[in-house]
Write a protein that holds these residues in place. Structure first.
Motif, mmCIF file in Angstrom:
data_model
loop_
_atom_site.group_PDB
_atom_site.id
_atom_site.type_symbol
_atom_site.label_atom_id
_atom_site.label_comp_id
_atom_site.label_asym_id
_atom_site.label_seq_id
_atom_site.Cartn_x
_atom_site.Cartn_y
_atom_site.Cartn_z
ATOM 1 N N THR A 68 0.948 -1.282 -0.047
ATOM 2 C CA THR A 68 -0.015 0.001 0.171
ATOM 3 C C THR A 68 0.960 1.343 0.007
ATOM 4 O OG1 THR A 68 -1.632 -1.098 1.165
ATOM 5 C CG2 THR A 68 -1.777 1.414 1.370
ATOM 6 N N LEU A 69 1.954 1.388 0.803
ATOM 7 C CA LEU A 69 2.912 2.428 0.647
ATOM 8 C C LEU A 69 3.039 2.942 -0.623
ATOM 9 C CD1 LEU A 69 5.037 1.320 3.770
ATOM 10 C CD2 LEU A 69 3.691 3.510 3.536
ATOM 11 N N PRO A 70 3.746 2.175 -1.535
ATOM 12 C CA PRO A 70 3.923 3.031 -2.915
ATOM 13 C C PRO A 70 2.704 3.464 -3.877
ATOM 14 C CG PRO A 70 4.696 0.778 -2.760
ATOM 15 C CD PRO A 70 4.003 0.857 -1.532
ATOM 16 N N GLU A 71 1.435 2.758 -3.299
ATOM 17 C CA GLU A 71 0.322 3.288 -3.794
ATOM 18 C C GLU A 71 0.072 4.983 -3.545
ATOM 19 O OE1 GLU A 71 -2.949 0.574 -3.123
ATOM 20 O OE2 GLU A 71 -2.038 -0.813 -3.825
ATOM 21 N N TYR A 72 0.560 5.239 -2.291
ATOM 22 C CA TYR A 72 0.473 6.604 -1.732
ATOM 23 C C TYR A 72 2.079 7.336 -2.047
ATOM 24 C CZ TYR A 72 -3.658 5.546 0.831
ATOM 25 O OH TYR A 72 -5.294 4.869 1.144
ATOM 26 N N GLY A 73 2.643 6.981 -2.929
ATOM 27 C CA GLY A 73 3.996 7.545 -3.338
ATOM 28 C C GLY A 73 5.232 7.378 -2.523
ATOM 29 N N TYR A 74 5.043 6.482 -1.322
ATOM 30 C CA TYR A 74 6.225 6.325 -0.424
ATOM 31 C C TYR A 74 6.979 4.890 -0.768
ATOM 32 C CZ TYR A 74 3.431 9.475 2.443
ATOM 33 O OH TYR A 74 2.944 10.449 2.939
ATOM 34 N N SER A 75 8.287 5.108 -0.414
ATOM 35 C CA SER A 75 9.118 3.899 -0.257
ATOM 36 C C SER A 75 9.361 3.225 0.804
ATOM 37 C CB SER A 75 10.265 4.271 -1.029
ATOM 38 O OG SER A 75 10.029 4.871 -2.248
ATOM 39 N N VAL A 76 9.297 2.095 1.168
ATOM 40 C CA VAL A 76 9.805 1.431 2.283
ATOM 41 C C VAL A 76 11.298 1.571 2.469
ATOM 42 C CG1 VAL A 76 9.689 -0.782 3.489
ATOM 43 C CG2 VAL A 76 7.834 -0.394 2.223
ATOM 44 N N ALA A 77 11.698 2.042 3.501
ATOM 45 C CA ALA A 77 13.150 2.310 3.689
ATOM 46 C C ALA A 77 13.787 1.139 4.439
ATOM 47 C CB ALA A 77 13.492 3.588 4.453
ATOM 48 N N HIS A 78 12.993 0.581 5.471
ATOM 49 C CA HIS A 78 13.436 -0.416 6.202
ATOM 50 C C HIS A 78 12.348 -0.884 6.846
ATOM 51 C CE1 HIS A 78 16.293 -2.555 8.947
ATOM 52 N NE2 HIS A 78 15.688 -1.760 10.007
ATOM 53 N N VAL A 79 12.471 -2.314 7.323
ATOM 54 C CA VAL A 79 11.466 -3.112 8.271
ATOM 55 C C VAL A 79 12.285 -3.574 9.383
ATOM 56 C CG1 VAL A 79 9.980 -4.843 8.443
ATOM 57 C CG2 VAL A 79 9.811 -3.636 6.472
ATOM 58 N N GLN A 80 12.079 -3.027 10.583
ATOM 59 C CA GLN A 80 12.744 -3.579 11.747
ATOM 60 C C GLN A 80 12.132 -4.517 12.624
ATOM 61 O OE1 GLN A 80 14.621 -0.504 13.895
ATOM 62 N NE2 GLN A 80 15.159 -1.613 15.662
ATOM 63 N N ARG A 81 12.522 -5.695 12.862
ATOM 64 C CA ARG A 81 12.036 -6.736 13.878
ATOM 65 C C ARG A 81 12.396 -6.390 15.210
ATOM 66 N NH1 ARG A 81 12.483 -12.750 12.574
ATOM 67 N NH2 ARG A 81 11.575 -12.594 14.241
ATOM 68 N N CYS A 82 11.240 -6.069 15.965
ATOM 69 C CA CYS A 82 11.499 -5.741 17.488
ATOM 70 C C CYS A 82 11.153 -6.820 18.380
ATOM 71 C CB CYS A 82 10.646 -4.535 17.812
ATOM 72 S SG CYS A 82 10.969 -3.058 16.661
ATOM 73 N N ASP A 83 10.453 -7.861 17.918
ATOM 74 C CA ASP A 83 10.054 -8.821 18.922
ATOM 75 C C ASP A 83 10.898 -9.504 19.826
ATOM 76 O OD1 ASP A 83 10.438 -9.763 16.602
ATOM 77 O OD2 ASP A 83 8.798 -11.084 16.348
ATOM 78 N N GLY A 84 12.150 -9.655 19.197
ATOM 79 C CA GLY A 84 13.261 -10.424 19.862
ATOM 80 C C GLY A 84 13.704 -9.606 20.885
ATOM 81 N N GLY A 85 14.197 -8.225 20.714
ATOM 82 C CA GLY A 85 14.419 -7.189 21.599
ATOM 83 C C GLY A 85 13.485 -6.852 22.700
ATOM 84 N N MET A 86 12.145 -6.955 22.488
ATOM 85 C CA MET A 86 11.056 -6.975 23.339
ATOM 86 C C MET A 86 11.204 -7.893 24.287
ATOM 87 S SD MET A 86 10.202 -3.742 22.742
ATOM 88 C CE MET A 86 8.567 -3.581 23.591
ATOM 89 N N ALA A 87 11.505 -9.191 23.924
ATOM 90 C CA ALA A 87 11.335 -10.633 24.748
ATOM 91 C C ALA A 87 12.359 -10.326 25.978
ATOM 92 C CB ALA A 87 11.745 -11.701 23.906
ATOM 93 N N GLU A 88 13.444 -9.512 25.584
ATOM 94 C CA GLU A 88 14.475 -9.384 26.657
ATOM 95 C C GLU A 88 13.674 -8.646 27.830
ATOM 96 O OE1 GLU A 88 18.080 -7.631 25.058
ATOM 97 O OE2 GLU A 88 17.953 -9.207 23.509
ATOM 98 N N PHE A 89 13.067 -7.995 27.390
ATOM 99 C CA PHE A 89 11.947 -7.160 28.519
ATOM 100 C C PHE A 89 10.890 -7.758 29.028
ATOM 101 C CE2 PHE A 89 14.681 -3.830 26.197
ATOM 102 C CZ PHE A 89 15.351 -3.388 27.198
ATOM 103 N N HIS A 90 10.542 -8.908 28.766
ATOM 104 C CA HIS A 90 9.504 -9.913 29.239
ATOM 105 C C HIS A 90 8.312 -9.377 28.518
ATOM 106 C CE1 HIS A 90 12.536 -11.673 31.822
ATOM 107 N NE2 HIS A 90 12.677 -10.652 32.244
ATOM 108 N N TYR A 91 8.315 -8.823 27.367
ATOM 109 C CA TYR A 91 7.042 -8.555 26.669
ATOM 110 C C TYR A 91 7.202 -9.280 25.540
ATOM 111 C CZ TYR A 91 3.844 -5.816 23.487
ATOM 112 O OH TYR A 91 2.881 -5.259 23.048
#
Length: 152
Positions: free
Chosen positions: A42-65
């Motif tokens: 959908t982002l390109p349909e609005y004229g945007y480019s995806v710069a990066h996708v960051q995974r956060c679930d691993g880091g959040m697990a360290e905080f017991h989330y």
């Protein structure tokens, strides 16, 4: 020159603490991976480019989330971002734009900072105010599309 750089850095660090941190959020019944895939289409349909996708679930697990899926999609319009940062380097903590995609129970939550909240820092810059409003409208429209996705 060093003094100017230090002042700019201090201002940039102060912005997040002072900004009215409004969020734009949506919930989708669709699974997080599907929402993520559709968002990236959908982002390109609005004229945007995806710069990066960051995974956060691993880091959040360290905080017991616990989350099965937690990603942040960084996106923007390259020339637009370059132009704004050339005129306002203090905007660098906020660019590119970001949308978090988080699995929560049987739903997916999407969240982004409301770009209009940055307007308080540039009250006399009508061009930038208009840009913040455009970003908000685009983010809101994309989140509305994600909200309407059907459960798979």
């Amino acid at each position: 020159m060093k003094t100017l750089a230090v002042i700019g850095l201090l201002l940039a660090l102060m912005l997040p603490a002072q900004a009215d941190q409004k969020l734009v959020m949506a919930r989708s019944k669709a699974k997080a991976q599907h929402v993520m895939d559709v968002l990236k289409e959908t982002l390109p349909e609005y004229g945007y480019s995806v710069a990066h996708v960051q995974r956060c679930d691993g880091g959040m697990a360290e905080f017991h989330y616990k989350s099965d899926f937690y990603r942040v999609v960084f996106f923007g319009k390259l020339e637009e971002v370059r132009r704004i940062l050339a005129d306002h380097p203090e905007m660098s903590p906020y660019l590119p734009l970001k949308i978090a995609v988080i699995a929560e129970n049987d739903e997916t939550v999407l969240a982004s900072m409301d770009p209009r909240a940055l307007g308080a820092f540039f009250p006399d810059d009508k061009k930038l105010q208009l840009q913040f409003a455009r970003w908000y409208n685009d983010i809101q429209a994309m989140l509305d599309e994600m909200r309407q996705l059907k459960k798979q």
